[in-house]
Design an enzyme around this catalytic site. Structure first.
Site, PDB file in Angstrom:
ATOM      1  N   ARG A   1       7.234   4.229  -5.881  1.00  0.00           N
ATOM      2  CA  ARG A   1       7.193   2.863  -5.662  1.00  0.00           C
ATOM      3  C   ARG A   1       8.286   2.216  -6.172  1.00  0.00           C
ATOM      4  O   ARG A   1       8.659   2.236  -6.948  1.00  0.00           O
ATOM      5  CB  ARG A   1       6.112   2.172  -6.420  1.00  0.00           C
TER       6      ARG A   1
ATOM      7  N   HIS B   1       4.013  -0.281   2.939  1.00  0.00           N
ATOM      8  CA  HIS B   1       2.857   0.252   2.058  1.00  0.00           C
ATOM      9  C   HIS B   1       1.787   1.285   3.011  1.00  0.00           C
ATOM     10  O   HIS B   1       0.619   0.758   3.117  1.00  0.00           O
ATOM     11  CB  HIS B   1       2.048  -0.934   1.375  1.00  0.00           C
TER      12      HIS B   1
ATOM     13  N   GLN C   1      -1.759   2.296   1.891  1.00  0.00           N
ATOM     14  CA  GLN C   1      -2.692   0.934   1.540  1.00  0.00           C
ATOM     15  C   GLN C   1      -3.362   0.950   3.239  1.00  0.00           C
ATOM     16  O   GLN C   1      -4.367   0.754   3.179  1.00  0.00           O
ATOM     17  CB  GLN C   1      -1.827  -0.207   1.248  1.00  0.00           C
TER      18      GLN C   1
ATOM     19  N   ASP D   1      -2.903 -11.088   1.697  1.00  0.00           N
ATOM     20  CA  ASP D   1      -2.246 -10.431   0.458  1.00  0.00           C
ATOM     21  C   ASP D   1      -1.581 -11.789  -0.127  1.00  0.00           C
ATOM     22  O   ASP D   1      -1.381 -12.795   0.379  1.00  0.00           O
ATOM     23  CB  ASP D   1      -1.207  -9.486   1.125  1.00  0.00           C
TER      24      ASP D   1
ATOM     25  N   CYS E   1      -5.403  -6.091  -0.154  1.00  0.00           N
ATOM     26  CA  CYS E   1      -5.036  -4.949  -0.933  1.00  0.00           C
ATOM     27  C   CYS E   1      -5.263  -4.953  -2.380  1.00  0.00           C
ATOM     28  O   CYS E   1      -5.083  -3.835  -3.089  1.00  0.00           O
ATOM     29  CB  CYS E   1      -3.631  -4.701  -0.431  1.00  0.00           C
TER      30      CYS E   1
ATOM     31  N   ARG F   1      -8.531   4.144  -1.270  1.00  0.00           N
ATOM     32  CA  ARG F   1      -6.905   4.390  -1.900  1.00  0.00           C
ATOM     33  C   ARG F   1      -7.146   5.767  -2.324  1.00  0.00           C
ATOM     34  O   ARG F   1      -6.231   6.930  -1.918  1.00  0.00           O
ATOM     35  CB  ARG F   1      -6.550   3.678  -2.733  1.00  0.00           C
TER      36      ARG F   1
END
Ligand code: CP
Ligand code: NVA
Length: 326
Positions: free
Chosen positions: A124, A151, A154, A246, A286, A314
Site C-alpha cells: 500500500r 485499488h 477493492q 468514497d 469501500c 475483501r
C-alpha cells in the site's frame, strides 16, 4: 445467491496456471476471463469456508506474504493477514517506519531482498510508481493494496458483492458519486471489462485520470458497457443498480480537506439522491466512511447498504488472488 452454481474444486485452483507468477498492480493486468475466474474462485472460497476455517490450508502451505504499508489500513491489513492464515501460510506486517521505503533503502533493493525470503509481496503506497518499481524488481508476484492511482483488490471484492446481490454483472449500471480517485479508477476499469455500465458524478477538476478513462473506454468497446463522466450526481445515479461512494479526501491529500469539503458539496449519497436510483439499488462504500460527508448514516446503515458484505468479500477476493498468483 449465484454462489450455489459454482462447481470449482481446490484441485481446479491449484491447476489454474494462467495467473501463476503474475502481478496484480492494476485491473489492466487482468483479462475479462481472468476476472471471471478470480470472482468464481472468490465465491467458491467463501462458500467452502463457512463451516471449516482450515478448509484451504492446502492451497498455500508454508508460503509467506510480505505486506508493505506506507499508509494506515484496517481492512487491507486484516484481510490479507487472515487470508494467508486461512490458506495455510503466513503474513508479515511491515509498518511505514519499519522499512521506510525509498528512504532507508531503495524500492528496488527492498523488492529484491523480499523476493529471496517471501513468496508474494503486497504493498500500500503513496505513488503508483512505487508499485510498478516493486513489480519490476521483484521475482515474486506483487499485489497493489492501494496506490494513488488504483485499488484493484477493492474492485474485485466489490464486483464479487455485486454479483452476489444481482446475479449478473453485464448490463447493470454502477454510479460512482464523488472523487475520481483510486477506487473510482479500478471500479471503472473492472466495469468496462465485464460489461457493467459506469457513470461517475463528480465536480469539475475531480474527474478520474484521463488515461484510465481512455483504457476503460477501449475495454468498453469490446464488452458493450457505457462509460460516462458527468458533473451532475442526479444524472449519474439515474436508474443505477449500484450506487458507490468514497471519501472526498484520500490518504495523502489531507492538506486539501477544507477545499474538498467545499468542492464536493452536493455530492453526498443521501436518501434524496438514492430516490433517483432503481428502487432495489444497493449501496457500496469501500470504507472507512466519513459519515455526514460523502454519505449519510441513514444510507450507510440502511436496508440498501451492502458495505459489510463488501468488507467481508475483501477476504475472499484476496484469497482468490493469492491462491491463483502464488
Ligand atoms: N477499503 C480499504 O482498503 O480499507 P482500509 O484502508 O482499512 O484497508
Ligand atoms: N480513496 C481512499 C480509499 C481508502 C480505502 C484513499 O485512498 O484514502
Amino acid at each position: 445467491m449465484a454462489n450455489t452454481e459454482i462447481r470449482i474444486k481446490v484441485e481446479d485452483i491449484r491447476g489454474t496456471q494462467s495467473l501463476r507468477g503474475r502481478n496484480l498492480t492494476s485491473i489492466q493486468d487482468l483479462t475479462p476471463d481472468e476476472i471471471r475466474v478470480l470472482l468464481d474462485t472468490a465465491s467458491f472460497l467463501k462458500e467452502t469456508i463457512k463451516d471449516n476455517k482450515t478448509a484451504h490450508h492446502s492451497l498455500l502451505p508454508g508460503k509467506t506474504l510480505a505486506m508493505i504499508f506506507e499508509k494506515p489500513s484496517l481492512r487491507t491489513r486484516v484481510t490479507f493477514e487472515t487470508g494467508m492464515t486461512q490458506l495455510g501460510g503466513h503474513a508479515i506486517y511491515l509498518a511505514p517506519a519499519d522499512i521506510q521505503l525509498g528512504k532507508r533503502e531503495t524500492v528496488a533493493d527492498v523488492a529484491k531482498n523480499l523476493s529471496r525470503w517471501c513468496d508474494v509481496i503486497m504493498a500500500r503506497v503513496f505513488s503508483h510508481k512505487t508499485i510498478t518499481e516493486l513489480a519490476e524488481n521483484a521475482t515474486v508476484p506483487v499485489i497493489n493494496g492501494l496506490s494513488d492511482l488504483e485499488h484493484p483488490c477493492q474492485a474485485l471484492a466489490d464486483f464479487q458483492t455485486i454479483k452476489e446481490r444481482k446475479g449478473e454483472l453485464k448490463g447493470l449500471k454502477l454510479a460512482f458519486i464523488g472523487d475520481g480517485n483510486n477506487v473510482a479508477n479500478s471500479l471503472m476499469l473492472l466495469a468496462a471489462k465485464v460489461g457493467t455500465h459506469f457513470s461517475i458524478g463528480c465536480p469539475e477538476g475531480y474527474e478520474p485520470d484521463e488515461e484510465v478513462v481512455g483504457w476503460a473506454k477501449a475495454s468498453a468497446e469490446e464488452s458493450g458497457s457505457i462509460i460516462e463522466v458527468l458533473g451532475d450526481p442526479v444524472e449519474a445515479v439515474r436508474n443505477a443498480d449500484v450506487v458507490y461512494t468514497d471519501v472526498w479526501t484520500s490518504m495523502g491529500q489531507e492538506a486539501q480537506v477544507e477545499l474538498r469539503k467545499m468542492a464536493f458539496e452536493g455530492y453526498q449519497v443521501n436518501q434524496s439522491l438514492m430516490s433517483h436510483a432503481k428502487p432495489d439499488a444497493i449501496v457500496l462504500h469501500c470504507l472507512p466512511a466519513h459519515r455526514g460527508e460523502e454519505i449519510t448514516s441513514e444510507v450507510l446503515d440502511g436496508p440498501q447498504s451492502a458495505v459489510l458484505d463488501e468488507a467481508e468479500n475483501r477476504l475472499h477476493a484476496q484469497k482468490a488472488v493469492l491462491s491463483l498468483l502464488v
